[in-house]
Motif scaffolding. Structure first.
Motif, short mmCIF file in Angstrom:
data_model
loop_
_atom_site.label_atom_id
_atom_site.label_comp_id
_atom_site.label_asym_id
_atom_site.label_seq_id
_atom_site.Cartn_x
_atom_site.Cartn_y
_atom_site.Cartn_z
N ALA A 197 -8.11 -4.75 1.08
CA ALA A 197 -7.19 -5.29 2.08
C ALA A 197 -7.28 -4.48 3.37
CB ALA A 197 -5.76 -5.27 1.54
N ASN A 198 -7.38 -3.16 3.23
CA ASN A 198 -7.51 -2.28 4.39
C ASN A 198 -8.77 -2.61 5.17
OD1 ASN A 198 -8.22 0.06 6.02
ND2 ASN A 198 -6.61 1.16 4.95
N ARG A 200 -8.55 -6.06 6.90
CA ARG A 200 -7.78 -6.05 8.16
C ARG A 200 -8.61 -5.47 9.29
NH1 ARG A 200 -3.52 -4.51 4.69
NH2 ARG A 200 -3.92 -2.30 5.15
N ARG A 201 -9.41 -4.47 8.98
CA ARG A 201 -10.20 -3.82 10.03
C ARG A 201 -11.27 -4.75 10.60
NH1 ARG A 201 -11.03 2.57 8.78
NH2 ARG A 201 -9.15 2.94 7.56
N ASN A 234 -11.54 -8.20 9.76
CA ASN A 234 -11.15 -9.61 9.70
C ASN A 234 -12.14 -10.41 8.85
OD1 ASN A 234 -9.73 -11.98 10.26
ND2 ASN A 234 -10.95 -12.42 12.08
N SER A 236 -10.74 -10.56 1.83
CA SER A 236 -9.51 -11.22 1.40
C SER A 236 -9.68 -11.80 0.01
CB SER A 236 -9.13 -12.33 2.39
OG SER A 236 -8.87 -11.79 3.67
#
Length: 392
Positions: free
Chosen positions: A153-154, A157-158, A160, A165
């Motif tokens: 998840a980290n 997010r970085r 995209n 996901s």
């Protein structure tokens, strides 16, 4: 732990717009996933075989499929980082979507097989041996999968990444399934009730739901989905910030994968402006806005007549007609062409998505009729644009 791994294996982790950095993140996540899932698979297979638990053995197979998923993530990230070539002039970033699609199919296959084996276990139940080692392996698996979900998840997010996901959803589903198995083992030991097969069915349901969700979320960008309204709004605001650009319309945004956006728009300028000066402004906006937002931007110069009193008055009248029909309607590219017997009014009407062809035809006819009431010489030549940017 995540930050330590990122800093150790990726030289410039903050440069996420660089395709080579995105590739490095994907490769790191792939190797971590392969290592963790191989260890969990081996431990669960041994414990499941010794205890006779079909649920634990199925969970081991689930981890083995996760090894394949991580390998797909690694290969997909490597291929997505390839530069553009003759066959793929906009790069290979969509390989991330394809990798996520393959992961989804892996998960669905595992869920189906787990469900089948669990049903067989319900029909012909077998005793499950309870041990401290079993509990330790299951608890350890839950903790490892929780960390993996936070790790992917980290990274997701970085950079995209839809692939990250998908991996995060898979890890969360594994936590739920392993937790259910742990619960069934405890209940079976203390209550003497064998619910191993039933828990297996529940776990299979979670796995299938996770795979279907990933499949749905991955197919959408592959088919071509509407752009993020925030991106369109930011693009509009940045372009309108340049002196001489007085309006913008016909915004199109195409995604060729994470970090690969191509956009175009019509920039309205005064028809009496200095052509060379405004052309330089348009070129500057293309370069600067494109660099600021990481978008390959193309702007079309669209002259607007602003000093014609008759045209301006008629434009306001048409605006009023559209507002009476539907407050969400907008229009652009308004022009008047006077002839000997009639005056053509040419413009584009912007409507919300979902309108049926007959509704659009009725709208065009109503606008034409209302314009003719203003002046019998007015003849409307209309085009209809659908606002797929979600800004209406």
């Amino acid at each position: 732990m995540t930050e330590l791994l990122v800093r150790f294996f990726i030289k410039t982790p903050e440069r996420v717009e660089d395709s080579s950095v995105r590739e490095a993140y994907g490769i790191l996540a792939g190797f971590v996933g392969i290592a963790c899932n191989l260890i969990l698979c081996a431990m669960k297979f041994v414990i499941g075989s010794l205890s006779g638990s079909i649920a634990i053995q199925a969970d081991a197979v689930n981890n083995l499929s996760d090894v394949g998923s991580s390998a797909v993530m690694l290969i997909g990230s490597k291929m997505a980082g390839k530069p553009a070539d003759r066959e793929h002039p906009y790069g290979h970033a969509r390989m991330e979507y394809i990798a996520a699609l393959i992961i989804a199919f892996f998960i669905l296959i595992v869920g189906f097989e787990l469900g089948r084996e669990s049903v067989m276990k319900i029909i012909a139940p077998e005793p499950v041996e309870f041990s401290v080692a079993m509990i330790a392996v299951l608890v350890g698996s839950i903790l490892v999968k929780l960390w993996m979900s936070r790790f992917t998840a980290n990274i997701g997010r970085r950079i995209n990444s839809s692939t990250m996901s998908a991996a995060t959803s898979d890890s969360i589903a594994d936590v739920i399934s392993t937790g259910a198995i742990l619960l069934s083992s405890v209940i079976g030991y203390f209550k003497g009730v064998n619910i191993d097969g039933y828990i297996g069915v529940v776990v299979a349901g979670f796995v299938l739901y996770s795979g279907a969700s990933i499949l749905r979320d991955t197919i959408s960008p592959l088919m071509g989905e509407a752009p993020d309204p925030k991106v369109v709004s930011e693009l509009t605001d940045r372009i309108l910030s340049y002196d001489g650009i007085i309006g913008i319309h016909d915004i199109l945004v195409h995604s060729y994968g994470p970090g690969k956006l191509i956009a175009s728009a019509h920039a309205e300028v005064r028809s009496d402006c200095d052509l060379m000066a405004i052309h330089e402004t348009i070129d500057t906006a293309e370069r600067e806005v494109g660099a600021q937002m990481g978008v390959m931007l193309t702007l079309h110069l669209d002259p607007v007549e602003v000093n014609n009193a008759v045209l301006n008055e008629t434009r306001e009248q048409i605006k009023g007609i559209l507002a009476e029909i539907d407050a969400t309607l907008r229009f652009h590219d308004f022009r008047m062409v006077r002839g000997e017997n009639r005056t053509n009014l040419l413009f584009d009407i912007v409507v919300q998505p979902g309108r049926k062809p007959e509704e659009i035809a009725e709208l065009k006819q109503r606008v034409a009729d209302e314009a003719a009431r203003l002046n019998p010489a007015y003849h409307c030549i209309l085009s209809v644009d659908v606002d797929n940017n979600g800004l209406l």
